[in-house]
Design a protein around this motif. Structure first.
Motif, PDB file in Angstrom:
ATOM      1  N   HIS A  46     -58.753 103.176   0.177  1.00 48.49           N
ATOM      2  CA  HIS A  46     -59.321 101.825   0.314  1.00 48.49           C
ATOM      3  C   HIS A  46     -60.818 101.904   0.610  1.00 48.49           C
ATOM      4  CE1 HIS A  46     -55.889  98.988   0.035  1.00 48.49           C
ATOM      5  NE2 HIS A  46     -55.222 100.126   0.172  1.00 48.49           N
ATOM      6  N   ILE A  47     -61.205 102.870   1.453  1.00 46.70           N
ATOM      7  CA  ILE A  47     -62.640 103.036   1.764  1.00 46.70           C
ATOM      8  C   ILE A  47     -63.401 103.438   0.495  1.00 46.70           C
ATOM      9  CG2 ILE A  47     -64.320 104.440   3.050  1.00 46.70           C
ATOM     10  CD1 ILE A  47     -62.218 104.606   5.334  1.00 46.70           C
ATOM     11  N   TYR A  48     -62.850 104.435  -0.263  1.00 51.06           N
ATOM     12  CA  TYR A  48     -63.530 104.906  -1.474  1.00 51.06           C
ATOM     13  C   TYR A  48     -63.719 103.766  -2.470  1.00 51.06           C
ATOM     14  CZ  TYR A  48     -62.866 109.774   0.009  1.00 51.06           C
ATOM     15  OH  TYR A  48     -62.899 110.957   0.692  1.00 51.06           O
ATOM     16  N   VAL A  49     -62.661 102.946  -2.644  1.00 49.64           N
ATOM     17  CA  VAL A  49     -62.757 101.861  -3.629  1.00 49.64           C
ATOM     18  C   VAL A  49     -63.806 100.835  -3.195  1.00 49.64           C
ATOM     19  CG1 VAL A  49     -61.500  99.908  -4.664  1.00 49.64           C
ATOM     20  CG2 VAL A  49     -60.493 102.198  -4.693  1.00 49.64           C
ATOM     21  N   ARG A  50     -63.847 100.542  -1.901  1.00 47.30           N
ATOM     22  CA  ARG A  50     -64.871  99.600  -1.417  1.00 47.30           C
ATOM     23  C   ARG A  50     -66.278 100.162  -1.654  1.00 47.30           C
ATOM     24  NH1 ARG A  50     -61.440  97.995   2.638  1.00 47.30           N
ATOM     25  NH2 ARG A  50     -62.217  99.476   4.165  1.00 47.30           N
ATOM     26  N   MET A  51     -66.430 101.489  -1.416  1.00 48.28           N
ATOM     27  CA  MET A  51     -67.746 102.108  -1.637  1.00 48.28           C
ATOM     28  C   MET A  51     -68.139 102.034  -3.115  1.00 48.28           C
ATOM     29  SD  MET A  51     -67.274 105.433   0.808  1.00 48.28           S
ATOM     30  CE  MET A  51     -68.715 106.347   0.349  1.00 48.28           C
ATOM     31  N   LYS A  52     -67.168 102.274  -3.990  1.00 46.22           N
ATOM     32  CA  LYS A  52     -67.443 102.253  -5.431  1.00 46.22           C
ATOM     33  C   LYS A  52     -67.779 100.830  -5.885  1.00 46.22           C
ATOM     34  CE  LYS A  52     -64.601 106.344  -6.145  1.00 46.22           C
ATOM     35  NZ  LYS A  52     -63.280 106.910  -6.473  1.00 46.22           N
ATOM     36  N   GLU A  53     -67.045  99.862  -5.316  1.00 48.73           N
ATOM     37  CA  GLU A  53     -67.280  98.452  -5.656  1.00 48.73           C
ATOM     38  C   GLU A  53     -68.712  98.042  -5.271  1.00 48.73           C
ATOM     39  OE1 GLU A  53     -64.747  95.842  -3.402  1.00 48.73           O
ATOM     40  OE2 GLU A  53     -65.123  94.129  -4.726  1.00 48.73           O
ATOM     41  N   LYS A  54     -69.106  98.421  -4.049  1.00 53.46           N
ATOM     42  CA  LYS A  54     -70.454  98.081  -3.570  1.00 53.46           C
ATOM     43  C   LYS A  54     -71.529  98.742  -4.431  1.00 53.46           C
ATOM     44  CE  LYS A  54     -71.843  98.234   0.734  1.00 53.46           C
ATOM     45  NZ  LYS A  54     -71.904  98.719   2.139  1.00 53.46           N
ATOM     46  N   ALA A  55     -71.268 100.018  -4.787  1.00 51.04           N
ATOM     47  CA  ALA A  55     -72.248 100.762  -5.587  1.00 51.04           C
ATOM     48  C   ALA A  55     -72.402 100.123  -6.961  1.00 51.04           C
ATOM     49  CB  ALA A  55     -71.810 102.227  -5.717  1.00 51.04           C
ATOM     50  N   CYS A  56     -71.283  99.676  -7.560  1.00 49.36           N
ATOM     51  CA  CYS A  56     -71.334  99.019  -8.876  1.00 49.36           C
ATOM     52  C   CYS A  56     -72.154  97.738  -8.773  1.00 49.36           C
ATOM     53  CB  CYS A  56     -69.926  98.675  -9.356  1.00 49.36           C
ATOM     54  SG  CYS A  56     -69.017 100.078  -9.995  1.00 49.36           S
ATOM     55  N   GLU A  57     -71.832  96.959  -7.743  1.00 48.34           N
ATOM     56  CA  GLU A  57     -72.513  95.686  -7.537  1.00 48.34           C
ATOM     57  C   GLU A  57     -74.032  95.894  -7.432  1.00 48.34           C
ATOM     58  OE1 GLU A  57     -72.255  92.530  -4.047  1.00 48.34           O
ATOM     59  OE2 GLU A  57     -70.309  93.406  -4.550  1.00 48.34           O
ATOM     60  N   ALA A  58     -74.423  96.941  -6.706  1.00 47.79           N
ATOM     61  CA  ALA A  58     -75.847  97.184  -6.462  1.00 47.79           C
ATOM     62  C   ALA A  58     -76.621  97.515  -7.739  1.00 47.79           C
ATOM     63  CB  ALA A  58     -76.012  98.311  -5.440  1.00 47.79           C
ATOM     64  N   VAL A  59     -75.939  98.089  -8.735  1.00 48.82           N
ATOM     65  CA  VAL A  59     -76.676  98.427  -9.970  1.00 48.82           C
ATOM     66  C   VAL A  59     -76.391  97.435 -11.099  1.00 48.82           C
ATOM     67  CG1 VAL A  59     -76.822 100.904  -9.442  1.00 48.82           C
ATOM     68  CG2 VAL A  59     -74.899 100.057 -10.820  1.00 48.82           C
ATOM     69  N   GLY A  60     -75.557  96.437 -10.843  1.00 48.22           N
ATOM     70  CA  GLY A  60     -75.294  95.411 -11.868  1.00 48.22           C
ATOM     71  C   GLY A  60     -74.084  95.685 -12.740  1.00 48.22           C
ATOM     72  N   ILE A  61     -73.183  96.571 -12.297  1.00 49.38           N
ATOM     73  CA  ILE A  61     -71.947  96.813 -13.059  1.00 49.38           C
ATOM     74  C   ILE A  61     -70.877  95.847 -12.558  1.00 49.38           C
ATOM     75  CG2 ILE A  61     -70.070  98.500 -13.477  1.00 49.38           C
ATOM     76  CD1 ILE A  61     -72.161 100.726 -13.359  1.00 49.38           C
ATOM     77  N   TYR A  62     -70.211  95.187 -13.522  1.00 44.45           N
ATOM     78  CA  TYR A  62     -69.133  94.246 -13.189  1.00 44.45           C
ATOM     79  C   TYR A  62     -67.863  95.032 -12.827  1.00 44.45           C
ATOM     80  CZ  TYR A  62     -65.017  91.585 -14.818  1.00 44.45           C
ATOM     81  OH  TYR A  62     -63.779  91.036 -14.944  1.00 44.45           O
ATOM     82  N   THR A  63     -67.139  94.584 -11.793  1.00 41.10           N
ATOM     83  CA  THR A  63     -65.873  95.268 -11.474  1.00 41.10           C
ATOM     84  C   THR A  63     -64.708  94.282 -11.479  1.00 41.10           C
ATOM     85  OG1 THR A  63     -66.322  94.974  -9.104  1.00 41.10           O
ATOM     86  CG2 THR A  63     -66.778  97.155 -10.010  1.00 41.10           C
ATOM     87  N   ALA A  64     -63.579  94.764 -11.980  1.00 46.69           N
ATOM     88  CA  ALA A  64     -62.310  94.030 -11.856  1.00 46.69           C
ATOM     89  C   ALA A  64     -61.418  94.965 -11.049  1.00 46.69           C
ATOM     90  CB  ALA A  64     -61.717  93.789 -13.234  1.00 46.69           C
TER      91      ALA A  64
END
Ligand SMILES: NC(=O)c1ccc[n+]([C@@H]2O[C@H](COP(=O)([O-])OP(=O)(O)OC[C@H]3O[C@@H](n4cnc5c(N)ncnc54)[C@H](OP(=O)(O)O)[C@@H]3O)[C@@H](O)[C@H]2O)c1
Length: 296
Positions: A46-64
């Protein structure tokens, strides 16, 4: 003092580059998209996924992101993989490891369309890596190669010793370093728990990669002076002086080995951030390939 190979610093530069690539894609009407599947209640996942989600958001990658409880059926997970495979907004698919008991992980990973396999775990991409064809390479080995290059330690012509032969780190890293090209061309030795006289081998390494999962396993007497060390290990050790009651240490006894190494990566702040950065890189690359296809 040795040079510190900071994954945090290299990631910062790479993530700025990714922001530019994402803007370039947006001019072509494409937003890179990552489809994520997280099943079960493993706290680290859960921590890893949250980190990946935040990192995507910061560079403009959309996540589902789809989160399932541990009793999710394999069919439900596979149906979602197929949905992501057919979704034009999704360029990369991430299935957070480990999946709950009762789900055949390698079967599920095998259902990902190889052109969206940004984690590089599909057998087609693993095979392509072995035969030197272009495909997605898994993020941790790719990040290690990037760390070596960007800190000025090309593996070409060097003896690289990897301790650890896992499918996610040791094996793909060995295949990557053996490639016949200027970014690789290393002489590679892979060691594991059945290696005889490990110390005699690690002492011959120009570049040593530790991917063992045993805290501070590599000690100063196991390396030669001037070695370049990449520490993949991420181990929690109890520490009552910290708020969380633990701290993270690598597979290398940092304080000792840094005294004789030419360069060394720290834990935390080494390979960890690079793994996430390479996920952003691979997802952007997948979107760039889509853009290229649309243009032709
Ligand atoms: N920072 C990141 O992004 C990242 C990513 C992936 C992994 N990691 C970390 O890297 C470490 C390794 O992960 P992994 O998934 O590759 O682990 P793994 O699947 O458990 O593999 C560990 C490898 O180390 C070898 N090994 C264990 N004890 C040994 C010993 N005493 N002497 C020599 N070799 C020994 C094992 O040998 P056998 O094959 O003979 O059992 C195996 O090949 C873990 O700490 C993990 O958390 C970090």
């Amino acid at each position: 003092m040795p040079k510190i190979i900071s994954g945090t610093e290299i990631s910062k530069v790479m993530r700025e580059e990714i922001v530019s690539r994402v803007s370039e894609l947006s001019r072509k009407g494409i937003t890179p998209g990552l489809g994520v599947i997280l099943a079960g209640d493993n706290p680290a996942s859960h921590i890893y996924v949250r980190m990946k989600e935040k990192a995507c958001e910061a560079v403009g990658i959309y996540t589902a992101i789809q989160r399932f409880s541990a009793d999710v059926s394999q069919k439900t997970v596979v149906d979602l993989v197929n949905k992501y495979n057919n979704d034009e907004k999704i360029h990369g698919i991430l299935i957070q490891h480990p999946l709950p008991d009762g789900i055949d992980e390698s079967y599920v990973f095998g259902q990902v369309d190889p052109v969206k396999d940004v984690d590089g775990f599909h057998p087609v991409n693993e095979g392509k890596l072995l035969i030197g064809e272009e495909g997605f390479v898994s993020c941790t080995p790719l990040g290690i190669l990037e760390m070596l290059h960007r800190s000025g330690y090309s593996p070409e012509g060097k003896h690289v010793v990897i301790v650890g032969r896992s499918t996610i780190v040791g094996k793909p890293l060995a295949a990557l370093l053996m490639q016949k090209n200027k970014r690789a061309n290393a002489t590679v030795t892979v060691c594991h728990s059945r290696t005889a006289d490990l110390r005699a081998i690690t002492r011959t390494a120009d570049i040593l990669v530790a991917a063992i999962g045993v805290p501070e396993f590599i000690t100063a007497d196991m390396v030669k002076a001037g070695v370049v060390v990449i520490d993949v290990g991420t181990n929690r050790v109890e520490d009552s002086t910290t708020e969380k009651g633990y701290r993270l240490v690598g597979d290398v006894k940092f304080d000792e080995v840094k005294e004789i190494a030419e360069a060394i990566s720290p834990v935390p702040g080494g390979v960890g951030p690079m793994t996430i950065t390479m996920l952003l890189h691979n997802t952007t690359l997948s979107a760039e390939k889509t853009a290229e296809k649309l243009q032709n």
